[in-house]
Each structure stands twice: as C-alpha cells, then as structure tokens.
Design a protein around this motif. Structure first.
Motif, PDB file in Angstrom:
ATOM      1  N   GLU A   1       0.831  -1.209   0.000  1.00  0.00           N
ATOM      2  CA  GLU A   1       0.000   0.000   0.000  1.00  0.00           C
ATOM      3  C   GLU A   1       0.864   1.258   0.000  1.00  0.00           C
ATOM      4  N   ASN A   2       1.990   1.192   0.696  1.00  0.00           N
ATOM      5  CA  ASN A   2       2.880   2.355   0.778  1.00  0.00           C
ATOM      6  C   ASN A   2       3.692   2.555  -0.498  1.00  0.00           C
ATOM      7  N   LYS A   3       3.987   1.459  -1.186  1.00  0.00           N
ATOM      8  CA  LYS A   3       4.877   1.527  -2.348  1.00  0.00           C
ATOM      9  C   LYS A   3       4.140   1.765  -3.661  1.00  0.00           C
ATOM     10  N   TYR A   4       2.909   1.219  -3.791  1.00  0.00           N
ATOM     11  CA  TYR A   4       2.218   1.243  -5.080  1.00  0.00           C
ATOM     12  C   TYR A   4       1.003   2.162  -5.037  1.00  0.00           C
ATOM     13  N   ASP A   5       0.642   2.665  -6.207  1.00  0.00           N
ATOM     14  CA  ASP A   5      -0.496   3.585  -6.309  1.00  0.00           C
ATOM     15  C   ASP A   5      -1.834   2.855  -6.236  1.00  0.00           C
ATOM     16  N   ALA A   6      -1.855   1.581  -6.626  1.00  0.00           N
ATOM     17  CA  ALA A   6      -3.081   0.772  -6.537  1.00  0.00           C
ATOM     18  C   ALA A   6      -2.666  -0.687  -6.441  1.00  0.00           C
ATOM     19  N   ILE A   7      -3.589  -1.521  -5.977  1.00  0.00           N
ATOM     20  CA  ILE A   7      -3.322  -2.952  -5.815  1.00  0.00           C
ATOM     21  C   ILE A   7      -4.464  -3.731  -6.457  1.00  0.00           C
ATOM     22  N   PHE A   8      -4.096  -4.696  -7.266  1.00  0.00           N
ATOM     23  CA  PHE A   8      -5.091  -5.560  -7.914  1.00  0.00           C
ATOM     24  C   PHE A   8      -5.072  -6.929  -7.251  1.00  0.00           C
ATOM     25  N   LEU A   9      -6.249  -7.428  -6.891  1.00  0.00           N
ATOM     26  CA  LEU A   9      -6.392  -8.738  -6.267  1.00  0.00           C
ATOM     27  C   LEU A   9      -6.880  -9.754  -7.294  1.00  0.00           C
ATOM     28  N   GLY A  10      -6.007 -10.698  -7.636  1.00  0.00           N
ATOM     29  CA  GLY A  10      -6.379 -11.789  -8.530  1.00  0.00           C
ATOM     30  C   GLY A  10      -6.025 -13.102  -7.869  1.00  0.00           C
ATOM     31  N   ILE A  11      -6.480 -13.263  -6.629  1.00  0.00           N
ATOM     32  CA  ILE A  11      -5.995 -14.351  -5.766  1.00  0.00           C
ATOM     33  C   ILE A  11      -6.746 -15.667  -5.953  1.00  0.00           C
ATOM     34  N   GLY A  12      -7.846 -15.651  -6.707  1.00  0.00           N
ATOM     35  CA  GLY A  12      -8.585 -16.896  -6.920  1.00  0.00           C
ATOM     36  C   GLY A  12      -9.193 -17.453  -5.647  1.00  0.00           C
ATOM     37  N   LEU A  13      -9.350 -18.757  -5.628  1.00  0.00           N
ATOM     38  CA  LEU A  13      -9.945 -19.447  -4.487  1.00  0.00           C
ATOM     39  C   LEU A  13      -8.887 -20.283  -3.777  1.00  0.00           C
ATOM     40  N   GLY A  14      -9.278 -20.864  -2.653  1.00  0.00           N
ATOM     41  CA  GLY A  14      -8.344 -21.628  -1.843  1.00  0.00           C
ATOM     42  C   GLY A  14      -8.454 -23.125  -2.050  1.00  0.00           C
ATOM     43  N   SER A  15      -8.165 -23.865  -1.009  1.00  0.00           N
ATOM     44  CA  SER A  15      -8.158 -25.321  -1.063  1.00  0.00           C
ATOM     45  C   SER A  15      -9.580 -25.878  -1.094  1.00  0.00           C
ATOM     46  N   THR A  16      -9.691 -27.174  -1.284  1.00  0.00           N
ATOM     47  CA  THR A  16     -10.993 -27.842  -1.359  1.00  0.00           C
ATOM     48  C   THR A  16     -11.762 -27.681  -0.050  1.00  0.00           C
ATOM     49  N   ASN A  17     -13.048 -27.381  -0.151  1.00  0.00           N
ATOM     50  CA  ASN A  17     -13.905 -27.301   1.029  1.00  0.00           C
ATOM     51  C   ASN A  17     -13.933 -28.641   1.765  1.00  0.00           C
ATOM     52  N   VAL A  18     -13.809 -28.589   3.081  1.00  0.00           N
ATOM     53  CA  VAL A  18     -13.845 -29.802   3.895  1.00  0.00           C
ATOM     54  C   VAL A  18     -15.284 -30.074   4.324  1.00  0.00           C
ATOM     55  N   LEU A  19     -15.745 -31.300   4.079  1.00  0.00           N
ATOM     56  CA  LEU A  19     -17.111 -31.663   4.459  1.00  0.00           C
ATOM     57  C   LEU A  19     -17.232 -32.008   5.937  1.00  0.00           C
TER      58      LEU A  19
END
Length: 441
Positions: free
Chosen positions: A219-237
């Motif tokens: 946040e301090n270094k860049y003028d904007a931040i783009f989030l392209g983080i997708g999803l995480g691990s498989t949902n646990v039942l």
C-alpha cells in the motif's frame, strides 16, 4: 478391466491424456475457416465473455493473415491461446453458432483460435508493447488469468507492474487446475512467456503475500493494488474418516497430476464426491491414470448436476460411472481408505433429504472430494475496509472492479465465486481500466 493402462512414462501419460482439441494444421484451418458464414450480428461474439470478434479472426485465417487473427484475439483476450483450449466452447461461442439451428456441426472456433495464437507464440512476433510510462505503479497479487490479464492491460496503459505469485509458475489454474487433456503445461507456459516478453511486467514467484505487514508495504509503495488471488483449497465436508490416507481434495489432486504426471499414484477403485466440472475432471483423470473402477457420486439427480453435459459425457466415455441421489456419511478404513458409507437421498422441491434405512457401502481405495473451493476470507480480512458478500466473495463495482477499499481492485474467482478462465480475463481488463480511471483523476 481398466479403460486405460497405468502410465509409467511421459510418453504413456501423453497418450492417455491426448488433447481433446488437438492443434490444427494449415489445411484443416483453411477448411474450417471456410465454413464460417461471417454473420453480421454474430451470436458467437455475444456468447464470448471477452467479446472476441470471432468472424473477423476466422476471416483473417481464411485469407492467410494468421498474425492478424492472433492480434484480433489477443486484443480482446490475453489468454487467447489457453481459452481456445480450456473454455467450454461447446456452451459458449460454438454453442451459439447458427449452424446448431440447422443441426450442422458448429465451427470449431476454439481450435481455430488456438491455431492462430500458437503460430504467433512460436514465432515470437511482437504484436504489442507497453504504453508510454506514466510514472505510476500497480501491484498485482496473483499470477493467474485475472492477475496476468490485468498486468498486460496496465502495461498498455503505461503503468509499472509487479506481479506477486505464491507458486513457482504463472497462469494459476490454467497450469495447476485444468485437466491435462485440455491443455499441456508446455502450451500454457509458452503463452505466459510470450505475454511477459510482449508487455514487460515483473513477476515475483514464490512470493506469497500473507500478512498485514506485507499488504501495508504494498500500500505504501504502489499507487493501486489488484487482487487476482482466486480461491483456496478444497472445502472440507467434515465427514468422519476424511483424514484417512488416500482421501484428498480434487483441486489438490489435479494440481499434483498437472505437475508430476505419471509419478502420481491413483487407486484401483476411486470414488469422486461431487457433481461439478471439477468432479468430472478428477474422475476422468483417475480413469486415464489406470483406475479400474471410477464412481462419481452426487447427492442429487443427474439433471441437477452443476457440470456441463459434455463434461459428463466425456467422463462416461472413459468408463466413469455415475451414482446419483446419494450422500456420503463416512469414509471407512483403518489408516487407508477402504470405502465410503452412503445414504440414499430424495429431493422434495429444492430440498434434499435422506432416506431412512438406505445406507450402503461403496468399496474403494481412494476418495477424491470435489466439493468446491474455500474462499480466502482470512487473507481478505487483513485489508481495511474491504467488504465481502455473504458467500465470502469480494464486493466490487461491476463497471470498474474497484472494491470498498478504493486502493484495491479485484476480478476473477475471488470476486465472482468461481467461473471460467475467460470470465477472469474479461473482468481483469475492465478492472485495469478502472484503475487507470481512478489514478487519472
């Protein structure tokens, strides 16, 4: 009897996972492009989330202008080569082709798209480049379809771009989560190298952003931040016994298979839990790895599955069996998986209920859970003022991709909850332009 023998060499693996959409040669491309009617109000364009001018690039191929065709494709979609292979063209552009109305085979748009883009990737011809530097910089978190597409568009607009990727390779699920019979690692990484050379963004691999301190530094270094983080691990039942050996998530299974090929060991009797496209991929892959019996189990009926019909047909074609209206109760075994206890279900209205006294056991030595992916809410909660919806998705403006924290923009699965590669790329271009509008004020 298994449909496929277990591959023990790279050649055998390639044979078992032969490409569903093999690369066309020049003769095939000329013939197929000649079939296009070049519709004025082309429904195929409307069906493409990235809005590629499909009749235009097909006409260019037919006239011998393959480079022009590649330019037309990439101007609309930076993952033009990958999308030609991994997109569900059967229900998007090809599904909208007017030939379907005449019960004639639709134009093979995906293969034509891959033909033109593969040719320019192999030649290395320079089609694009960064715009005039504007003195501003953007950090992109995630080198998947959303992140890389945003990086390309931002470079065109003159921004310095640093992409931070937690893994060792770019392209996200395209290289870590797509079935090998749809696209090879080599094809995926060749397109990534081509884009890198064209646009000149900087990519930092094995560089996860996990803490509030790391986010604050960006946040301090860049003028904007783009989030392209997708999803995480498989949902646990949370099923009893889901920690047993050979019980694993589909996302993790597919990632291992993509990276290690024939070195992966698959059970002889495999049960896949789920009814989505990922379940179909995991089941098809298990069969192609030599499993003797693969059962795809879903708690509702066949018609209610989330998977595309053509994906289920593909799974059935390699010997996968469907087990419907069943719900898993427990994973059985002493250390290793030996079976799954199911209970039969019935649907009343939109609700699924268990049928009393209907439990049974399906023997197996591997269970793959294709039960969806978790949202990365723990990470997203580190961003001040970032709003998530009730399903853990990033809330962002549809026209700009801007989140409720004005310095952050987002697209892809973290925002839409899980869609196709082409959706992520299309959203990312919009978000990149949103960043440009925000920083140009």
């Amino acid at each position: 009897m298994a449909e496929f023998s277990t591959p023990t060499t790279e050649q055998q693996f390639a044979e078992n996972f032969a490409q569903l959409k093999p690369l066309m040669n020049r003769t095939e491309a000329l013939y197929e492009s000649s079939r296009c009617l070049f519709c004025f109000d082309a429904p195929c364009i409307q069906a493409c989330p990235s809005g590629i001018d499909i009749p235009q690039f097909i006409r260019q191929i037919n006239s011998g202008n393959d480079t022009g065709a590649a330019r037309t494709i990439y101007e609309a979609n930076y993952f033009g080569n990958a999308c030609g292979k991994v997109c569900p063209t059967e229900v998007l552009c090809e599904g909208a082709c007017v030939y379907n109305l005449q019960e004639v085979k639709p134009i093979e748009i995906g293969r034509l798209q891959s033909f033109a883009t593969t040719k320019v990737i192999k030649s290395g011809e320079k089609l694009f480049g960064p715009g005039v530097a504007n003195g501003k910089s953007v950090a992109v978190i995630g080198a998947g379809p959303a992140g890389i597409s945003a990086a390309c568009e931002l470079r065109v607009l003159g921004y310095a771009v640093d992409v931070f990727e937690a893994k060792a390779q770019p392209s996200g699920l395209t290289v870590y989560g797509v079935a090998p019979y749809k696209i090879t690692n080599e094809e995926t990484l060749a397109e990534m190298a081509y884009l890198q050379a064209q646009f000149g963004y900087a990519t930092h691999f094995n560089s996860p952003i996990n803490s509030r301190a790391e986010l604050a530094a960006l946040e301090n270094k860049y003028d904007a931040i783009f989030l392209g983080i997708g999803l995480g691990s498989t949902n646990v039942l949370g099923l009893p016994g889901d920690g047993k050996i050979n019980c694993l998530g589909a996302v993790e299974f597919i990632a291992e298979l993509r990276q290690h090929h024939h070195a992966i060991k698959v059970g002889r009797r495999v049960v896949v839990l789920g009814g989505g496209n990922t379940a179909m991929d995991a089941a098809s892959e298990s069969a192609r790895m030599g499993a003797e019996n693969v059962v795809m189990a879903y708690r509702r009926g066949n018609a209610e599955m989330g998977a595309y019909a053509f994906e289920y047909d593909l799974a059935k074609s390699v010997g996968v069996k469907g087990l419907f209206n069943v719900s898993p109760v427990a994973i059985l075994g002493d250390g290793y998986v030996t079976g799954v206890r199911f209970v039969r279900t019935a649907t009343a209205g939109d609700r699924v209920h268990e049928v009393a006294g209907s439990e049974f056991v399906e023997p197996c030595d591997m269970v793959i859970m294709a039960t969806g992916q978790a949202k990365k809410t723990g990470f997203l909660e580190l961003i001040p003022g970032l709003q998530l919806d009730g399903k853990g998705r990033i809330v962002a403006d549809a026209q700009t991709g801007q989140t409720t924290n004005p310095k952050y923009f987002a697209s892809g699965d973290a925002r839409n909850g899980g869609a196709e590669v082409v959706n992520a790329t299309a959203e990312a271009k919009v978000a990149a332009r949103g960043i440009h509008a925000y920083l140009s004020k």
